[in-house]
Design a protein around this motif. Structure first.
Motif, PDB file in Angstrom:
ATOM      1  N   UNK A  66       0.696  -1.033   0.083  1.00 54.88           N
ATOM      2  CA  UNK A  66      -0.048   0.064   0.155  1.00 54.88           C
ATOM      3  C   UNK A  66       0.610   1.473   0.025  1.00 54.88           C
ATOM      4  N   UNK A  67       1.760   1.044   0.132  1.00 47.17           N
ATOM      5  CA  UNK A  67       3.219   2.532  -0.605  1.00 47.17           C
ATOM      6  C   UNK A  67       4.666   1.790  -0.870  1.00 47.17           C
ATOM      7  N   UNK A  68       5.135   2.402  -1.367  1.00 46.75           N
ATOM      8  CA  UNK A  68       6.932   2.852  -1.602  1.00 46.75           C
ATOM      9  C   UNK A  68       6.557   3.928  -1.980  1.00 46.75           C
ATOM     10  N   UNK A  69       8.401   3.710  -0.090  1.00 48.97           N
ATOM     11  CA  UNK A  69       8.865   4.863   0.123  1.00 48.97           C
ATOM     12  C   UNK A  69      10.081   5.153  -0.685  1.00 48.97           C
ATOM     13  N   UNK A  70      10.698   4.984  -1.483  1.00 46.74           N
ATOM     14  CA  UNK A  70      11.545   4.867  -2.030  1.00 46.74           C
ATOM     15  C   UNK A  70      12.528   4.192  -2.588  1.00 46.74           C
ATOM     16  N   UNK A  71      13.237   4.263  -3.647  1.00 50.85           N
ATOM     17  CA  UNK A  71      14.088   3.277  -4.405  1.00 50.85           C
ATOM     18  C   UNK A  71      15.422   3.511  -4.841  1.00 50.85           C
ATOM     19  N   UNK A  72      16.915   2.594  -4.596  1.00 48.31           N
ATOM     20  CA  UNK A  72      18.097   3.059  -5.531  1.00 48.31           C
ATOM     21  C   UNK A  72      18.161   2.431  -6.445  1.00 48.31           C
ATOM     22  N   UNK A  73      17.824   2.994  -8.026  1.00 48.05           N
ATOM     23  CA  UNK A  73      18.181   2.314  -9.267  1.00 48.05           C
ATOM     24  C   UNK A  73      19.801   2.345  -9.231  1.00 48.05           C
ATOM     25  N   UNK A  74      19.991   1.009  -9.600  1.00 51.62           N
ATOM     26  CA  UNK A  74      21.573   1.209  -9.794  1.00 51.62           C
ATOM     27  C   UNK A  74      21.490   0.276 -11.081  1.00 51.62           C
ATOM     28  N   UNK A  75      21.501  -0.529 -11.443  1.00 55.14           N
ATOM     29  CA  UNK A  75      21.395  -1.230 -12.291  1.00 55.14           C
ATOM     30  C   UNK A  75      22.755  -0.796 -14.093  1.00 55.14           C
ATOM     31  N   UNK A  76      23.853  -1.506 -13.713  1.00 59.57           N
ATOM     32  CA  UNK A  76      24.664  -1.042 -14.675  1.00 59.57           C
ATOM     33  C   UNK A  76      25.520  -1.595 -15.404  1.00 59.57           C
ATOM     34  N   UNK A  77      26.096  -2.285 -16.004  1.00 66.04           N
ATOM     35  CA  UNK A  77      26.684  -2.565 -17.172  1.00 66.04           C
ATOM     36  C   UNK A  77      28.528  -2.040 -17.881  1.00 66.04           C
ATOM     37  N   UNK A  78      29.189  -2.681 -17.390  1.00 65.31           N
ATOM     38  CA  UNK A  78      30.907  -1.906 -18.101  1.00 65.31           C
ATOM     39  C   UNK A  78      30.968  -3.375 -19.054  1.00 65.31           C
ATOM     40  N   UNK A 124      16.543   7.461  -5.348  1.00 66.15           N
ATOM     41  CA  UNK A 124      18.340   7.655  -5.386  1.00 66.15           C
ATOM     42  C   UNK A 124      18.863   6.837  -6.729  1.00 66.15           C
ATOM     43  N   UNK A 125      19.282   7.295  -7.735  1.00 67.80           N
ATOM     44  CA  UNK A 125      20.045   7.213  -8.774  1.00 67.80           C
ATOM     45  C   UNK A 125      21.615   7.009  -8.504  1.00 67.80           C
ATOM     46  N   UNK A 126      21.968   6.351  -8.808  1.00 71.49           N
ATOM     47  CA  UNK A 126      23.530   5.856  -8.597  1.00 71.49           C
ATOM     48  C   UNK A 126      24.341   5.517 -10.030  1.00 71.49           C
ATOM     49  N   UNK A 127      25.068   6.773 -10.167  1.00 64.90           N
ATOM     50  CA  UNK A 127      26.063   7.924 -10.725  1.00 64.90           C
ATOM     51  C   UNK A 127      27.259   6.960 -10.613  1.00 64.90           C
ATOM     52  N   UNK A 128      28.474   7.798 -10.929  1.00 64.99           N
ATOM     53  CA  UNK A 128      29.506   7.409 -10.679  1.00 64.99           C
ATOM     54  C   UNK A 128      30.356   8.254 -10.264  1.00 64.99           C
ATOM     55  N   UNK A 219      25.702   3.803   4.897  1.00 63.99           N
ATOM     56  CA  UNK A 219      25.326   5.322   5.346  1.00 63.99           C
ATOM     57  C   UNK A 219      24.810   6.600   3.806  1.00 63.99           C
ATOM     58  N   UNK A 220      25.164   6.420   3.233  1.00 64.07           N
ATOM     59  CA  UNK A 220      24.357   7.417   2.268  1.00 64.07           C
ATOM     60  C   UNK A 220      23.388   6.832   1.831  1.00 64.07           C
ATOM     61  N   UNK A 221      23.124   5.417   0.805  1.00 62.85           N
ATOM     62  CA  UNK A 221      21.732   5.518   0.894  1.00 62.85           C
ATOM     63  C   UNK A 221      20.548   5.716   1.464  1.00 62.85           C
ATOM     64  N   UNK A 222      21.056   5.252   3.119  1.00 66.10           N
ATOM     65  CA  UNK A 222      19.861   5.738   4.799  1.00 66.10           C
ATOM     66  C   UNK A 222      19.780   6.422   4.858  1.00 66.10           C
ATOM     67  N   UNK A 223      20.941   7.690   4.642  1.00 63.04           N
ATOM     68  CA  UNK A 223      20.033   9.403   4.142  1.00 63.04           C
ATOM     69  C   UNK A 223      19.682   9.505   3.247  1.00 63.04           C
ATOM     70  N   UNK A 224      19.797   9.015   2.006  1.00 62.64           N
ATOM     71  CA  UNK A 224      19.419   9.902   1.113  1.00 62.64           C
ATOM     72  C   UNK A 224      17.437   9.431   1.071  1.00 62.64           C
TER      73      UNK A 224
END
Length: 246
Positions: A66-78, A124-128, A219-224
């Motif tokens: 009944x909710x979605x509080x957030x997400x970390x989008x981290x998919x990536x290939x090299x 949260x979008x994971x860049x680099x 900690x950065x994930x929890x913070x953001x």
């Protein structure tokens, strides 16, 4: 980061394309002590390049709670290839995961957040740091470009989604970006096998003289994701051991 959110009491769903979760995921799941945390860790199979499946998984997960509080989008290939040798298919494949996959993940999450009118939601979008510099010793022009695109994407999604929707009272969604420096992951370890002396070069290239470990970003994930960053949106948090600060 998922483990850290669980430790903070979150119900976390890890999404990946493997038919079954990896041994690392199962080890993380086994480290959770239900006697000391209300959080939990779950697995859902999905390939971010399959937009229908991605939407179905995220929608059903949010509907279940009944909710979605957030997400970390981290998919990536090299892919290590000189720019002069890159094919259109190679470039399209990498951008499909690293950029479009992140965009579609954020989009699907935003739909569920708005549907359930979840307050204090954060993406949260994971860049680099590779989106800010050219990686010394590593020929990865499309990977670096894709991460620069993710940084710009976070700014634009924040612009569109951060304000509350006046028509129905749905709270705004904060969107930020996290840009790590070099992390010792299986993907990076393969880079070390392909490029002789790369690890030593990278260790000398930041102010701390070492590479980071995945758990240093929990900690950065929890913070953001949490209320501690309640006035932060459209930002790019760089955690790179000082690599880009020379």
């Amino acid at each position: 980061m998922g483990e850290a959110v669980v430790e903070a009491g979150g119900i976390v769903y890890a999404l990946d394309r493997l038919p079954e979760p990896s041994d690392d995921f199962l080890a993380a799941q086994n480290r959770i002590d239900p006697a000391t945390t209300a959080g939990s860790l779950h697995y859902r199979r999905v390939d971010v390049s399959n937009n229908k499946d991605l939407n179905d998984v995220i929608t059903s997960t949010a509907d279940e709670h009944g909710k979605l509080n957030g997400a970390i989008a981290a998919a990536g290939i090299q892919q290590l290839t000189p720019a002069i040798d890159y094919t259109p298919a190679d470039a399209a494949r990498m951008l499909q995961v690293n950029y479009t996959g992140v965009l579609m993940t954020a989009q699907a999450c935003a739909r569920s957040i708005l549907k359930h009118k979840t307050p204090d939601a954060s993406l949260v979008l994971i860049a680099s740091m590779s989106g800010l510099i050219a990686n010394k010793g590593l020929l990865s022009p499309v990977y670096n470009s894709s991460k620069a695109a993710v940084i710009q994407l976070a700014r634009n999604l924040a612009m569109e989604w951060s304000k509350p929707r006046d028509d129905d009272g749905v709270p705004g969604i904060r969107v930020n970006c996290l840009s790590p420096g070099h992390i010792v992951t299986p993907m990076v370890e393969r880079n070390f096998e392909e490029v002789e002396g790369l690890r030593e070069m990278w260790e000398e290239a930041n102010m701390m003289g070492r590479l980071s470990r995945p758990q240093e970003f929990g900690g950065a994930g929890v913070f953001l994701l949490g209320r501690a960053s309640s006035f932060m949106t459209g930002s790019n948090l760089v955690i790179d051991g000082g690599h880009t600060a020379w």
